[in-house]
Design a protein around this motif. Structure first.
Motif, PDB file in Angstrom:
ATOM      1  N   UNK A  75       0.859  -1.182   0.000  1.00 53.47           N
ATOM      2  CA  UNK A  75       0.000   0.000   0.000  1.00 53.47           C
ATOM      3  C   UNK A  75       0.897   1.235   0.000  1.00 53.47           C
ATOM      4  N   UNK A  76       0.952   1.930  -1.123  1.00 52.98           N
ATOM      5  CA  UNK A  76       1.839   3.088  -1.254  1.00 52.98           C
ATOM      6  C   UNK A  76       1.401   4.242  -0.363  1.00 52.98           C
ATOM      7  N   UNK A 122      -5.998  -1.089 -10.624  1.00 48.69           N
ATOM      8  CA  UNK A 122      -4.605  -1.133 -10.155  1.00 48.69           C
ATOM      9  C   UNK A 122      -4.173   0.229  -9.647  1.00 48.69           C
ATOM     10  N   UNK A 123      -4.509   1.287 -10.396  1.00 49.91           N
ATOM     11  CA  UNK A 123      -4.143   2.636  -9.969  1.00 49.91           C
ATOM     12  C   UNK A 123      -4.815   2.990  -8.646  1.00 49.91           C
ATOM     13  N   UNK A 124      -6.081   2.575  -8.501  1.00 48.01           N
ATOM     14  CA  UNK A 124      -6.797   2.886  -7.262  1.00 48.01           C
ATOM     15  C   UNK A 124      -6.223   2.124  -6.072  1.00 48.01           C
ATOM     16  N   UNK A 148      -3.186   7.790 -12.130  1.00 51.82           N
ATOM     17  CA  UNK A 148      -4.185   7.432 -13.126  1.00 51.82           C
ATOM     18  C   UNK A 148      -3.816   6.097 -13.745  1.00 51.82           C
ATOM     19  N   UNK A 149      -4.629   5.664 -14.711  1.00 49.87           N
ATOM     20  CA  UNK A 149      -4.411   4.377 -15.363  1.00 49.87           C
ATOM     21  C   UNK A 149      -3.143   4.374 -16.212  1.00 49.87           C
ATOM     22  N   UNK A 150      -2.792   5.532 -16.771  1.00 53.43           N
ATOM     23  CA  UNK A 150      -1.567   5.606 -17.583  1.00 53.43           C
ATOM     24  C   UNK A 150      -0.341   5.326 -16.720  1.00 53.43           C
ATOM     25  N   UNK A 151      -0.284   5.907 -15.531  1.00 54.90           N
ATOM     26  CA  UNK A 151       0.825   5.636 -14.619  1.00 54.90           C
ATOM     27  C   UNK A 151       0.850   4.163 -14.218  1.00 54.90           C
ATOM     28  N   UNK A 152      -0.352   3.605 -14.010  1.00 54.19           N
ATOM     29  CA  UNK A 152      -0.412   2.193 -13.651  1.00 54.19           C
ATOM     30  C   UNK A 152       0.100   1.319 -14.790  1.00 54.19           C
ATOM     31  N   UNK A 153      -0.187   1.691 -16.027  1.00 53.66           N
ATOM     32  CA  UNK A 153       0.296   0.919 -17.171  1.00 53.66           C
ATOM     33  C   UNK A 153       1.815   0.956 -17.264  1.00 53.66           C
ATOM     34  N   UNK A 154       2.418   2.110 -17.031  1.00 54.72           N
ATOM     35  CA  UNK A 154       3.876   2.214 -17.054  1.00 54.72           C
ATOM     36  C   UNK A 154       4.511   1.354 -15.958  1.00 54.72           C
ATOM     37  N   UNK A 155       3.905   1.393 -14.785  1.00 54.44           N
ATOM     38  CA  UNK A 155       4.451   0.628 -13.656  1.00 54.44           C
ATOM     39  C   UNK A 155       4.346  -0.864 -13.930  1.00 54.44           C
ATOM     40  N   UNK A 156       3.208  -1.302 -14.461  1.00 51.48           N
ATOM     41  CA  UNK A 156       3.016  -2.726 -14.739  1.00 51.48           C
ATOM     42  C   UNK A 156       3.970  -3.185 -15.841  1.00 51.48           C
ATOM     43  N   UNK A 157       4.160  -2.374 -16.857  1.00 51.17           N
ATOM     44  CA  UNK A 157       5.061  -2.768 -17.945  1.00 51.17           C
ATOM     45  C   UNK A 157       6.495  -2.914 -17.450  1.00 51.17           C
ATOM     46  N   UNK A 158       6.914  -2.030 -16.578  1.00 56.49           N
ATOM     47  CA  UNK A 158       8.266  -2.166 -16.018  1.00 56.49           C
ATOM     48  C   UNK A 158       8.376  -3.396 -15.138  1.00 56.49           C
TER      49      UNK A 158
END
Length: 526
Positions: free
Chosen positions: A362-363, A413-415, A421-431
């Motif tokens: 939990x961030x 995932x972002x929530x 937002x979802x874009x940040x979540x996509x970057x994190x998941x891809x990494x």
């Protein structure tokens, strides 16, 4: 402290000084006086072949209880009664006598004959029995003891000034000994005391100004002193100065300079266990700051294993704190029992909260915990490393989501991770997918993440890596145990002589061989 306790502590300190004097030189030379040339030569020979450095280190270990009970008045009394004002220890004697006023009723300790004539004039003054063979060692020891007492009495400025003068006096003694061509004046016995003086000066300077770091000229002096210690094979001073320089560079946040010093120097193999533990701690701290977490974890684990368990609780707490942070940065969760070790519960409480936040993934909770203990983490020197844990929190959260859901949207995932937002979540998941943290596929247009089936862990390289770590640890422990063993010197020669039947033959050894055997026997005794 009562008068009886003062006298008792004085007697203990005097007895310790007399014991060192008897150990460093034979009593026959001092009973006959300086006019007896043969006795002086005998005492000098004893001093040469007795490894004074090892004798002084053993004496310091046995006299630790006496030092803890001593006061400044005791130190001044012993300096007055045991240091000759006309010898080379006069400078240290004057400094020590200025620290505490001498009571009028305090009399000089003398060795009187039990059968003394009753008609001797009572007013006649008897000369005290000053130390001769151990005068330099006693002077340096009393100076270091006075510095320690002033430091504990919160008189840091006076202790710092005295430490500088004590180092000058001890260095002068060593220079005079190096110019002596007869070898009688060797100053090997001053090596442990010189290291102790440098250690006390570093501690006192840090108390005078917290966060203190040396200037360029002062660092140059330490480098020159370290070079001279290496040349004369002074293991104690060499290890102490190396640790002092590493600590100073870390206090000044010069991590790269500390890494260069660490790479171009090495601690002696025969250094004391305390100095070795300090060196491992500073090495682990430098490597952690340089993102070398595996090496840092290895050094810190070895440091915690070698650290004394009955004393030094503060040092072990500092090592354990840093080790916990390094484990979290490696993606591992420390065992819960570590946080409830004896004497560490209160100090490790903030790190337990941070570990729980990382484990939950939990961030938001992590940032709240770090904000709550910011001042504490900065004082511990771990705030910089803990600020890097945000990525580890996200990875832990992704692992939990990947295990719990076979399919989850980027918005969820972002929530759940507290991302923008979802874009940040996509970057994190891809990494995370690229780094191998999770095994999943991102569907960008549909906006969700599809998890793959769990892979058998025994089909991966993880078990092999775990076995490799355990085997490396066992081999390191075995090598340390073998290295610490001491075998009897020349044992194979004795066995060879016994096999050839040479034990009963006439002794026709040269003087050099006899002197070497005497030195080996004295080394075994001490």
């Amino acid at each position: 402290m009562t008068e009886t306790e003062e006298i008792s502590s004085q007697e203990k300190l005097v007895q310790a000084v007399n014991r060192l004097e008897r150990t460093l030189a034979s009593q026959a030379a001092f009973k006959s006086g300086e006019k007896d040339t043969d006795a002086v030569i005998e005492a000098a020979t004893t001093l040469i072949h007795s490894n004074p450095s090892k004798i002084v280190k053993r004496w310091l270990a046995t006299s630790s209880g006496t030092a803890s009970e001593a006061t400044l008045a005791d130190v001044s009394f012993v300096a007055k009664t045991k240091l000759n004002p006309m010898a080379n220890s006069a400078m240290g004697r004057d400094l020590l006598m200025q620290l505490s006023p001498q009571p009028e009723e305090m009399q000089t300790e003398v060795d009187t004959d039990a059968d003394a004539d009753a008609g001797v004039d009572a007013a006649e003054e008897v000369q005290p029995k000053y130390v001769k063979a151990a005068s330099r060692e006693v002077e340096s020891y009393l100076l270091s003891l006075a510095i320690r007492l002033l430091w504990r009495q919160n008189e840091a400025a006076k202790a710092l000034d005295l430490s500088k003068k004590a180092l000058q006096i001890t260095t002068l003694h060593m220079e005079e000994a190096s110019r002596n061509t007869y070898g009688v004046g060797k100053a090997n016995g001053l090596y442990p005391l010189l290291a102790r003086l440098y250690r006390y000066q570093s501690l006192v300077a840090e108390v005078c100004s917290p966060g203190f770091h040396l200037e360029q000229a002062q660092r140059g002096e330490l480098v020159n002193a370290h070079r001279m210690a290496v040349i004369r094979r002074d293991v104690d001073t060499q290890a102490t100065l190396l640790n002092i320089m590493l600590k100073d560079l870390l206090n000044a946040n010069q991590v790269e300079q500390a890494q260069k010093l660490l790479a171009n120097s090495s601690i002696p193999e025969t250094a004391s266990n305390n100095q070795l533990c300090r060196h491992l701690y500073y090495s682990g701290r430098i490597q952690a700051l340089r993102l070398e977490y595996t090496s840092a974890f290895s050094n810190l684990s070895q440091c915690l294993r070698k650290a004394p368990t009955n004393t030094g609780i503060g040092f072990r707490i500092a090592v354990q704190r840093l080790l916990i942070v390094v484990q979290l940065l490696m993606g591992e969760i420390p065992e819960r029992s570590i946080f409830f070790s004896e004497g560490m519960q209160g100090e490790l409480a903030p790190y337990l909260k941070i570990t729980q936040a990382v484990r939950r993934g939990d961030l938001a909770v992590f940032h709240e915990t770090v904000k709550l203990f910011t001042d504490r983490l900065k004082s511990d020197g771990t705030y910089t490393l803990i600020s890097r844990l945000a990525h580890s929190v996200v990875k832990a959260g992704l692992r939990r989501l990947n295990t719990s859901y076979s399919r989850i949207s980027l918005e969820d995932i972002a929530h759940r991770l507290g991302l923008a937002n979802a874009t940040s979540a996509e970057f994190v998941v891809s990494k995370a997918v690229r780094d191998g943290v999770i095994d999943a596929t991102i569907y960008h247009e549909e906006g969700y993440v599809q998890s793959h089936d769990l892979v058998d862990v025994y089909a991966t390289t993880e078990p092999m890596e775990a076995f490799h770590r355990r085997i490396a640890y066992c081999l390191t422990t075995h090598n340390d145990a073998v290295r610490s063993m001491r075998y009897p010197p020349d044992e194979y020669k004795r066995q060879l002589e016994a096999s050839r039947g040479m034990r009963g033959k006439k002794d026709d050894k040269t003087d050099e061989e006899k002197a070497q055997e005497l030195e080996d026997e004295l080394d075994d005794d001490y």
